[in-house]
Design an enzyme around this catalytic site. Structure first.
Site, PDB file in Angstrom:
ATOM      1  N   GLY A 167      18.043 -13.927  -6.666  1.00  0.00           N
ATOM      2  CA  GLY A 167      17.250 -13.840  -5.426  1.00  0.00           C
ATOM      3  C   GLY A 167      15.784 -14.031  -5.774  1.00  0.00           C
ATOM      4  N   GLY A 179      12.930 -14.818  -3.268  1.00  0.00           N
ATOM      5  CA  GLY A 179      12.697 -13.911  -2.146  1.00  0.00           C
ATOM      6  C   GLY A 179      11.388 -13.148  -2.223  1.00  0.00           C
ATOM      7  N   HIS A 202      12.258   2.702  -5.071  1.00  0.00           N
ATOM      8  CA  HIS A 202      10.951   2.499  -5.703  1.00  0.00           C
ATOM      9  C   HIS A 202       9.981   3.651  -5.440  1.00  0.00           C
ATOM     10  CE1 HIS A 202       9.702   0.818  -1.788  1.00  0.00           C
ATOM     11  NE2 HIS A 202       8.450   0.975  -2.198  1.00  0.00           N
ATOM     12  N   LYS A 217       6.596   5.782  -7.850  1.00  0.00           N
ATOM     13  CA  LYS A 217       5.176   5.908  -7.460  1.00  0.00           C
ATOM     14  C   LYS A 217       4.535   7.043  -8.252  1.00  0.00           C
ATOM     15  CE  LYS A 217       5.566   4.002  -2.813  1.00  0.00           C
ATOM     16  NZ  LYS A 217       4.676   2.852  -2.811  1.00  0.00           N
ATOM     17  N   HIS A 243      14.039   6.891   0.472  1.00  0.00           N
ATOM     18  CA  HIS A 243      12.709   7.268  -0.032  1.00  0.00           C
ATOM     19  C   HIS A 243      12.313   8.703   0.358  1.00  0.00           C
ATOM     20  CE1 HIS A 243      12.537   3.093  -0.835  1.00  0.00           C
ATOM     21  NE2 HIS A 243      11.940   2.678   0.257  1.00  0.00           N
ATOM     22  N   LYS A 278       7.341   2.544  11.888  1.00  0.00           N
ATOM     23  CA  LYS A 278       6.668   1.251  11.714  1.00  0.00           C
ATOM     24  C   LYS A 278       5.724   1.068  12.900  1.00  0.00           C
ATOM     25  CE  LYS A 278       9.405  -0.805   8.435  1.00  0.00           C
ATOM     26  NZ  LYS A 278       8.896  -1.528   7.289  1.00  0.00           N
ATOM     27  N   ARG A 325      -0.959  13.477  -1.140  1.00  0.00           N
ATOM     28  CA  ARG A 325      -1.128  12.130  -0.550  1.00  0.00           C
ATOM     29  C   ARG A 325      -0.509  11.111  -1.498  1.00  0.00           C
ATOM     30  NH1 ARG A 325      -6.571  14.075   0.003  1.00  0.00           N
ATOM     31  NH2 ARG A 325      -7.190  12.651  -1.669  1.00  0.00           N
TER      32      ARG A 325
END
Ligand code: NDP
Ligand code: BG6
Length: 479
Positions: free
Chosen positions: A14, A17, A178, A182, A240, A336, A372
């Site tokens: 992929g 992409g 993912h 972080k 997440h 969103k 944060r």
């Protein structure tokens, strides 16, 4: 750095992409430019579309950044990196599609396959990748990285796992989330367990509620086909944001080994009640005019059904039925097309039952610890302080560890940099184990089915607003 001398062929399925171009190749380059990848590592991209080597390298180059190396030496790194990238055209579903790739892979190299593909293609692609797996002679390994979403519910996730586990062992599979890569999310375990002060306070006796707020100020950005099939709960909450809850609520692991950490997270997931429909507010963004520009609503996005009921916003309450957290609601709010981009955790402490500063009708405000995650990474603690002056007046002020200033000279790595290095080094603490995934789906599957069966209509909210009306009032108080 472990394994730096190991030999590596890294294959991205992929490769044409969005994820490959925007995240994976830039992360690989960041590691490459710092000398963190095995020498002579090569990067193969496979996709169906026709691309010349020059076009492929040009696509990659557009998103590389020189964050770690000075400009003058960066150009040399870019040139070397691109020379190690090679495109193969092939269909993921057919063994023939892998023939050219197979002829290029080197016999004695470790092989890392990254499935940057829509999930419905995972089983076929994994079966073909398995045909190119190392057989373990020379000690060379084969590992497979899978992107979320891992299924749409518990049953489809189980099916997907069964199919993948026919080709590879659990040990070889790296299910990526993912958010776990972080920087601030990796810091949660340090914040909680390296600072003694928090340990006695971290339970329902002192904490009133935990809020997780995830907002994006963009729509679905050309991912209509994908998003309309999944919606916000499957896109970010079941993975997440639920992972953030586990890191906030888990007990201290005995060690930092992958299984010790994941066992603790699993305990939280298994203690969590399934989400109730009554605890949920759903929303969908609608057209709006922003700065004189007309912005289309969700159902006008390409790939979205005009009568779609897919939520782009959800607020829900999670409950953890164990002694530490039974009384503490975890409130997740994710959407969103809201007013701003931010992702943060807010731990709200209880007001004291009695306090020398309480008057008949009012006590000082509760303390809050705010983590944060992005943007503007930092940790903030809201404390009550005396306002300077001759009278005893109190106000809340912030102790603020802002990464911008506290770590001004440090480059904060992208999540994918950290995670890719972990895969290469065989570190699994930040990857989702099968039993974690199953428990995560068990929490959401019943309500997801209920929403779909009952065709629950999400409440419209204007693009760029603060979300649906029904989700605006605070629900942390007095639960
Ligand atoms: P894209 O839609 O950009 O597709 C990735 C590649 O898959 C394309 O290059 C395309 O290559 C191939 N592909 C697309 N549709 C099909 C199809 N129906 N049949 C066969 N091949 C197809 O997706 P992304 O790169 O955005 O995402 C890849 C994976 O990563 C998904 O699972 C996504 O959910 C996940 N993900 C993505 C994130 C992101 O930031 N983009 C973040 C987190 C997860 P070609 O047509 O050339 O073969
Ligand atoms: C992805 C979701 O997993 O995470 C996207 O599919 C979302 O919808 C993205 O935009 C957010 O990631 P980040 O790192 O930009 O917060």
């Amino acid at each position: 750095m472990r394994n730096q001398t190991a030999k590596l062929d890294l294959i991205i399925l992929g490769a044409s992409g969005n994820l490959a171009r925007m995240k994976i190749f830039p992360a690989l380059f960041a590691l490459f430019s710092q000398g963190l990848l095995p020498p002579e590592a090569r990067f193969y991209g496979l996709a169906r579309r026709s691309l010349s080597q020059e076009e492929f390298r040009e696509q990659i180059m557009r998103h590389l950044t020189c964050r770690y190396t000075p400009e003058h030496s960066c150009a040399v790194h870019i040139e070397r990196f691109l020379a190690a990238c090679r495109y193969c055209r092939g269909d993921y579903r057919s063994p023939d599609g892998f023939a050219e790739l197979g002829s290029l892979l080197r016999p004695d190299r470790n092989r890392l396959f990254y499935l940057a593909l829509p999930p419905e293609i995972f089983p076929a692609a994994a079966a073909n990748a398995a045909g190119l797996a190392q057989n373990g002679t020379d000690g060379a390994w084969t590992r497979v990285v899978l992107e979320k979403p891992f299924g749409r519910d518990r049953a489809s996730s189980d099916r997907l796992n069964r199919e993948l586990l026919r080709q590879f062992s659990e040990e070889q599979l790296y299910r990526i989330d993912h958010y776990l890569g972080k920087e601030m999310v990796q810091n949660l375990i340090v914040l909680r367990f390296a600072n003694q002060i928090f340990k006695p306070l971290w339970n329902s006796r002192y904490i009133r509620c935990v809020k997780i707020d995830w907002q994006e100020n963009i729509g679905i950005e050309g991912r209509g086909d994908y998003f309309d099939h999944y919606g916000i709960i499957r896109d970010v909450i079941q993975n997440h944001l639920l992972q953030l809850v586990t890191l906030i609520a888990m007990r201290e692991p005995a060690t930092l080994t992958a299984d010790a950490v994941r066992d603790r997270k699993l305990e939280v997931l298994r203690a969590m009640e399934t989400v109730a429909l009554g605890d949920l507010v759903l929303g969908q963004y609608a057209a709006a005019e922003l700065n004189g520009r007309k912005i289309p609503g969700y159902t006008a996005e390409p790939g979205v059904r005009p009568d779609s009921l897919t939520p782009t916003f959800a607020r829900l309450r999670l409950r953890i039925g164990n002694d530490d957290w039974r009384e503490v609601p975890f409130i997740i709010r994710a959407g969103k097309a809201l007013a701003e981009k931010k992702s943060e955790i807010r731990v709200v402490f209880r007001n004291p039952e009695s306090n020398i500063f309480c008057t008949r009708d009012r006590c000082p405000p509760a303390n809050e610890l705010i983590i944060r995650i992005q943007p503007d990474e930092g940790i903030q603690f809201n404390i009550v302080s005396k306002t300077p002056g001759l009278k005893m007046r109190l106000q809340t002020k912030e102790l603020d560890l802002s990464y911008d200033t506290a770590f001004a000279d440090t480059v904060i790595p992208e999540a994918y940099e950290s995670l890719l290095l972990d895969v290469i080094n065989g570190e699994k603490a930040l990857f989702i184990r099968k039993d974690e995934l199953e428990a995560a789906w068990d929490i959401f599957t019943p309500v997801l089915h209920e929403i779909e069966t009952a065709q629950i209509k999400p409440e419209p909210y204007a693009f760029g607003s603060s979300g649906p009306e029904a989700a605006r009032e605070g629900i942390c108080n007095n639960e």
